[in-house]
Design a protein around this motif. Structure first.
Motif, PDB file in Angstrom:
ATOM      1  N   CYS A  24      16.717   5.619 -34.411  1.00 57.48           N
ATOM      2  CA  CYS A  24      16.284   5.365 -33.191  1.00 57.48           C
ATOM      3  C   CYS A  24      16.928   6.269 -32.244  1.00 57.48           C
ATOM      4  O   CYS A  24      18.264   6.751 -32.714  1.00 57.48           O
ATOM      5  CB  CYS A  24      16.571   3.930 -32.800  1.00 57.48           C
ATOM      6  N   LEU A  34      15.660   3.272 -25.153  1.00 64.16           N
ATOM      7  CA  LEU A  34      15.583   3.400 -26.630  1.00 64.16           C
ATOM      8  C   LEU A  34      14.565   3.751 -27.152  1.00 64.16           C
ATOM      9  O   LEU A  34      13.339   3.313 -26.879  1.00 64.16           O
ATOM     10  CB  LEU A  34      15.981   1.938 -27.262  1.00 64.16           C
ATOM     11  N   ASP A  36      12.099   4.043 -30.248  1.00 62.12           N
ATOM     12  CA  ASP A  36      11.889   3.265 -31.491  1.00 62.12           C
ATOM     13  C   ASP A  36      13.107   2.356 -31.691  1.00 62.12           C
ATOM     14  O   ASP A  36      14.123   2.362 -31.098  1.00 62.12           O
ATOM     15  CB  ASP A  36      11.861   4.272 -32.801  1.00 62.12           C
ATOM     16  N   ALA A  37      12.410   1.265 -32.485  1.00 62.77           N
ATOM     17  CA  ALA A  37      13.338  -0.100 -32.630  1.00 62.77           C
ATOM     18  C   ALA A  37      13.251  -0.472 -34.178  1.00 62.77           C
ATOM     19  O   ALA A  37      13.062  -1.674 -34.343  1.00 62.77           O
ATOM     20  CB  ALA A  37      12.730  -1.007 -31.810  1.00 62.77           C
ATOM     21  N   TRP A  45      19.794  -4.734 -37.732  1.00 62.83           N
ATOM     22  CA  TRP A  45      20.231  -5.497 -36.264  1.00 62.83           C
ATOM     23  C   TRP A  45      21.957  -5.337 -36.378  1.00 62.83           C
ATOM     24  O   TRP A  45      22.112  -4.793 -35.446  1.00 62.83           O
ATOM     25  CB  TRP A  45      19.717  -6.939 -36.212  1.00 62.83           C
ATOM     26  N   VAL A  65      12.335   0.192 -24.001  1.00 59.98           N
ATOM     27  CA  VAL A  65      12.071   0.682 -25.432  1.00 59.98           C
ATOM     28  C   VAL A  65      10.810   1.682 -25.279  1.00 59.98           C
ATOM     29  O   VAL A  65       9.815   1.195 -24.477  1.00 59.98           O
ATOM     30  CB  VAL A  65      12.033  -0.235 -26.550  1.00 59.98           C
ATOM     31  N   LEU A  78      12.706  -5.232 -32.321  1.00 64.78           N
ATOM     32  CA  LEU A  78      12.333  -5.650 -30.974  1.00 64.78           C
ATOM     33  C   LEU A  78      12.183  -7.359 -31.253  1.00 64.78           C
ATOM     34  O   LEU A  78      12.498  -7.984 -30.246  1.00 64.78           O
ATOM     35  CB  LEU A  78      10.780  -5.556 -30.683  1.00 64.78           C
ATOM     36  N   LEU A  81      15.972  -8.027 -30.144  1.00 66.73           N
ATOM     37  CA  LEU A  81      16.200  -7.392 -28.806  1.00 66.73           C
ATOM     38  C   LEU A  81      15.959  -8.315 -27.513  1.00 66.73           C
ATOM     39  O   LEU A  81      14.989  -8.958 -27.947  1.00 66.73           O
ATOM     40  CB  LEU A  81      15.627  -6.091 -28.628  1.00 66.73           C
TER      41      LEU A  81
END
Ligand code: ZN
Length: 321
Positions: A24, A34, A36-37, A45, A65, A78, A81
């Protein structure tokens, strides 16, 4: 890990997929972005938070994002987040991120009918379609704050432009910075592998499925028109020299298609039979990926009018012309 370089920081998180780690990217702009996640696992994570901390940042510092595409290894984090972070992507990702019941039904129906046309034996159908759904446990649902389309400048990212790069996913985009030619490419170009031209259902309101290999080749030719100095990829190393890489990818795909043409010249075949010959050791385990790679060659040969198709019962037979 590299820290900030060219106003960009790379964050690398593990995935449970064969592709390995996914990258990312943080972009320092008017809004901390950001791109991509990652994937929805506790390990990913944890890795993201540790790397943010090394940059003296927390997840709450991220202001938006941008998704290059909807695949689980690019959207899953996501889930963890803060829900207040705005998410932007190409509109064709939305159906995969919202996952309504009607899309889920349309999805299953599309693959069931397509795979029957491809001559996939009955016993493979349900397990293969279920396999696709299993990967969704690493994905995340979200709603988009806005859409990104060709040539858009994302908010807070002056100097960056969206390039639509359809093929690997229908809603795939990349971000290109005009000033220095840096491309944050998602999966559009990877140094070590060619992304799978994954089959997707027709666009909302349409009946014909898109032809991802043809789109991907168009995308590659389009990227040849841009001065690209460096690619920050979704997987694997950063790299330069996109020109020769693209030429190589296009010619290898052509060669693979010609191999398929010669198989069809021996005798008419279904896509499934061709898939078995192309991928004898993996087709059973990876039917979704190998059948899309096979369909890619057939779509390509059809577009060149090198082969034709005839209906035989519920399935399609590909024949030499
Ligand atoms: Zn992908």
């Amino acid at each position: 890990m590299e820290k900030w370089k060219n106003g960009i920081a790379k964050l690398t998180v593990p995935t449970p997929f064969a592709v390995g780690d996914v990258h990312c990217y943080l972009i320092k702009g008017d809004r901390l972005t950001l791109v991509d996640a990652g994937v929805k696992t506790d390990e990913a994570w944890e890795a993201l938070q540790v790397q943010l901390a090394e940059l003296k940042l927390t997840p709450e510092d991220i202001e938006q994002v941008i998704l290059t595409h909807h695949h689980p290894d690019h959207v899953g984090l996501l889930h963890y987040l803060p829900k207040t972070i705005e998410v932007y992507a190409h509109p064709l990702n939305e159906r995969w991120l919202k996952r309504t019941e009607s899309f889920s039904a349309e999805h299953d129906d599309f693959y069931l009918r397509l795979y029957q046309q491809f001559g996939v034996p009955r016993e493979y159908l349900a397990p293969t379609i279920n396999e696709m759904k299993k990967n969704l446990r690493y994905s995340s649902e979200c709603s988009l704050a806005g859409y990104l389309l060709e040539n858009d400048v994302p908010s807070g990212l002056e100097g960056w432009r969206v390039l639509e790069t359809h093929g690997h996913a229908q809603g795939h985009i990349a971000l290109w910075r005009e000033e220095d030619g840096i491309l944050i490419g998602g999966d559009v170009l990877l140094a070590h592998i060619s992304p799978n031209p994954i089959l997707e259902p027709p666009y909302p309101g349409e009946t014909e499925r898109p032809k991802p290999q043809l789109q991907y080749n168009q995308t590659l030719k389009k990227l040849q028109e841009y001065p690209i100095s460096l690619v920050y990829a979704g997987h694997g190393q950063d790299f330069t020299g996109t020109g020769p890489l693209i030429d190589n990818r296009l010619s290898r795909q052509h060669d693979r298609a010609m191999k398929v043409k010669s198989m069809v010249e021996e005798e008419p075949k279904t896509a499934f039979e061709i898939c078995q010959s192309l991928f004898p050791t993996v087709y059973q385990k990876e039917l979704n990926l190998t059948i899309s790679e096979t369909a890619a060659q057939l779509d390509y040969l059809m577009s060149l009018e090198e082969i034709a198709v005839v209906e035989e019962g519920p399935s399609l037979l590909y024949v030499a012309k």
